[in-house]
Design a protein around this motif. Structure first.
Motif, short mmCIF file in Angstrom:
data_model
loop_
_atom_site.label_atom_id
_atom_site.label_comp_id
_atom_site.label_asym_id
_atom_site.label_seq_id
_atom_site.Cartn_x
_atom_site.Cartn_y
_atom_site.Cartn_z
N PHE A 48 40.96 53.72 32.97
CA PHE A 48 39.69 54.01 33.65
C PHE A 48 38.81 52.77 33.73
CE2 PHE A 48 35.30 55.60 33.77
CZ PHE A 48 35.37 56.41 34.89
N LYS A 49 38.91 51.91 32.71
CA LYS A 49 38.07 50.70 32.71
C LYS A 49 38.45 49.74 33.84
CE LYS A 49 40.87 48.01 29.45
NZ LYS A 49 40.85 47.29 28.15
N GLY A 50 39.68 49.91 34.39
CA GLY A 50 40.09 49.06 35.50
C GLY A 50 39.22 49.28 36.73
N LEU A 51 38.72 50.50 36.90
CA LEU A 51 37.83 50.79 38.03
C LEU A 51 36.46 50.14 37.87
CD1 LEU A 51 38.66 54.56 38.70
CD2 LEU A 51 39.30 52.59 40.11
N TYR A 52 36.16 49.74 36.63
CA TYR A 52 34.88 49.09 36.36
C TYR A 52 35.08 47.64 35.94
CZ TYR A 52 32.36 53.46 36.85
OH TYR A 52 31.80 54.61 37.37
N ALA A 53 36.18 47.04 36.44
CA ALA A 53 36.42 45.63 36.17
C ALA A 53 35.29 44.79 36.75
CB ALA A 53 37.77 45.21 36.77
N GLY B 244 42.76 41.76 38.31
CA GLY B 244 43.68 42.84 37.92
C GLY B 244 44.05 42.75 36.45
N SER B 245 45.33 43.06 36.17
CA SER B 245 45.80 43.08 34.78
C SER B 245 46.19 41.70 34.28
CB SER B 245 47.00 44.03 34.64
OG SER B 245 48.04 43.65 35.54
N ALA B 246 46.12 40.68 35.15
CA ALA B 246 46.49 39.32 34.75
C ALA B 246 45.52 38.76 33.71
CB ALA B 246 46.52 38.40 35.97
N ASN B 247 44.27 39.20 33.78
CA ASN B 247 43.24 38.75 32.82
C ASN B 247 43.18 37.23 32.73
OD1 ASN B 247 42.31 41.33 32.08
ND2 ASN B 247 43.97 41.57 30.59
N GLN B 248 43.07 36.59 33.89
CA GLN B 248 42.97 35.13 33.93
C GLN B 248 41.66 34.67 33.30
OE1 GLN B 248 43.01 33.54 37.88
NE2 GLN B 248 42.80 31.40 37.22
N TYR B 249 40.62 35.48 33.47
CA TYR B 249 39.31 35.14 32.92
C TYR B 249 38.96 36.12 31.81
CZ TYR B 249 39.27 32.93 37.52
OH TYR B 249 39.62 32.22 38.64
N LYS B 250 38.33 35.61 30.77
CA LYS B 250 38.02 36.44 29.60
C LYS B 250 36.55 36.82 29.53
CE LYS B 250 41.76 34.27 27.01
NZ LYS B 250 42.69 35.36 27.35
N GLY B 251 35.89 36.80 30.65
CA GLY B 251 34.49 37.16 30.69
C GLY B 251 33.74 36.28 31.67
N ILE B 252 32.44 36.52 31.78
CA ILE B 252 31.62 35.82 32.76
C ILE B 252 31.57 34.33 32.50
CG2 ILE B 252 29.28 35.59 33.67
CD1 ILE B 252 28.90 38.58 33.13
#
Length: 332
Positions: free
Chosen positions: A199-204, A273-281
């Motif tokens: 569900f958190k993917g919709l609020y990425a 997406g699920s790659a998570n290239q960035y770990k935050g702002i």
């Protein structure tokens, strides 16, 4: 020669409503005794001061929260759907520019990809935003001094943005994933995002979305409202639809340019997406600047300014027209 301010007021054409014991017979003023005339003059001056000190001379209408909310929701939903449909291709190009790494090229096919699913989110989001903004703004304007009306507009814009973000963010995630070619339909996008990311993917990118949209909403609506107030005071009349549209275009373009770096960050976080290239702002900003240079934070500024400028013109033009039509149909 005895100076008579009542006669001066009449010559200037100023109408001073007087009631009860403060009523003055202007025809007999010059013929009365100086003492009586003096007392009448003082009472009249007091009445003039009261009239100009009042914000609303007429009887103030009761604050109908539900009616204002409903009319704002209808006007906001209508304006949101119209502007999104007209300008969707420009938004798609802007998203693809921002999502492209380095010197990657963008594809100009499928510029309306994801429009139907996006409208399903834009309609309730725009309705919710304006539906919350309008009554909040009017309530705050009654609470703050007139000179601080900008504070009311800024605050109401931010509150409306928080409420609408609950719908805007999932809509934006699905839209941008489709614009970048990750999915072919909105239902498939929602289903696969939920299965792979939860569900958190919709609020990425929710944090970066608020970082961009709360300042954007607050600044844009504040600039728009303040310009309308100033223009209306200078013109001494209500604004027509073209004037509202021009002010909306200027406020949108200016706000869009200011918030472009925030928009780039939000786009990168949402499309990763699920790659998570960035770990935050902050990690996203550091990575973009290190790998692509500071100028990458201004990617898509041209389409964004044009899109939001034209969009502001259409949105506020349709918004004010719809609000006026609803007000005219309001029962007396």
């Amino acid at each position: 020669m005895f100076f008579n301010p009542i006669q001066l007021i009449e010559e200037l054409g100023i109408v001073v409503p007087l009631m009860g014991p403060l009523a003055v017979d202007t025809k007999s003023t010059s013929g009365g005794s100086p003492d009586v005339s003096s007392r009448k003059i003082q009472n009249t001056q007091l009445e003039v001061r009261k009239s100009f000190a009042s914000v609303s001379v007429g009887e103030e209408k009761p604050f109908d929260f539900l009616q204002i909310l409903l009319e704002g929701a209808i006007a906001g939903g209508t304006a949101g759907v119209v502007v999104e449909t007209v300008l969707y291709p420009i938004d798609t190009i802007k998203t693809r520019l921002q999502a492209a790494h380095g010197g990657g090229k963008i594809v100009l096919k499928g510029l309306y990809s994801g429009l139907a699913g996006n409208l399903a989110g834009v309609l309730p989001a725009s309705a919710l935003f304006v539906g919350v903004y309008e009554p909040t703004k009017q309530k705050l304007l009654k609470m703050v001094p007139e000179n601080f009306s900008a504070v009311a507009h800024l605050t109401a814009g931010a509150i409306g943005g928080v409420a609408a973000s609950l719908i805007r963010v999932p809509t934006e995630v699905v839209k941008q994933r489709m614009q970048t070619g990750q999915f072919t339909s909105a239902p498939d996008a929602v289903r696969l995002i939920l299965s792979k990311e939860g569900f958190k993917g919709l609020y990425a990118g929710y944090g970066s979305f608020l970082l961009r949209d709360l300042p954007f909403d607050a600044i844009q609506f504040c600039i728009y409202e303040q310009l309308r107030i100033g223009y209306k005071a200078a013109a001494r009349r209500d604004l027509n639809d073209p004037e509202n549209a021009i002010i909306g275009a200027f406020s949108g373009a200016l706000t869009g340019a200011i918030t472009t770096p925030l928009d780039v960050i939000k786009t990168r976080l949402m499309v990763q997406g699920s790659a998570n290239q960035y770990k935050g702002i902050f990690n996203c900003v550091q990575t973009i600047v290190r790998e692509e240079g500071p100028s990458a934070l201004l990617k898509g500024i041209g389409p964004r300014v044009m899109w939001i400028g034209i969009g502001g013109s259409i949105f506020f033009g349709v918004l004010e027209s719809t609000k006026r039509l609803l007000a005219e149909r309001r029962p007396n």
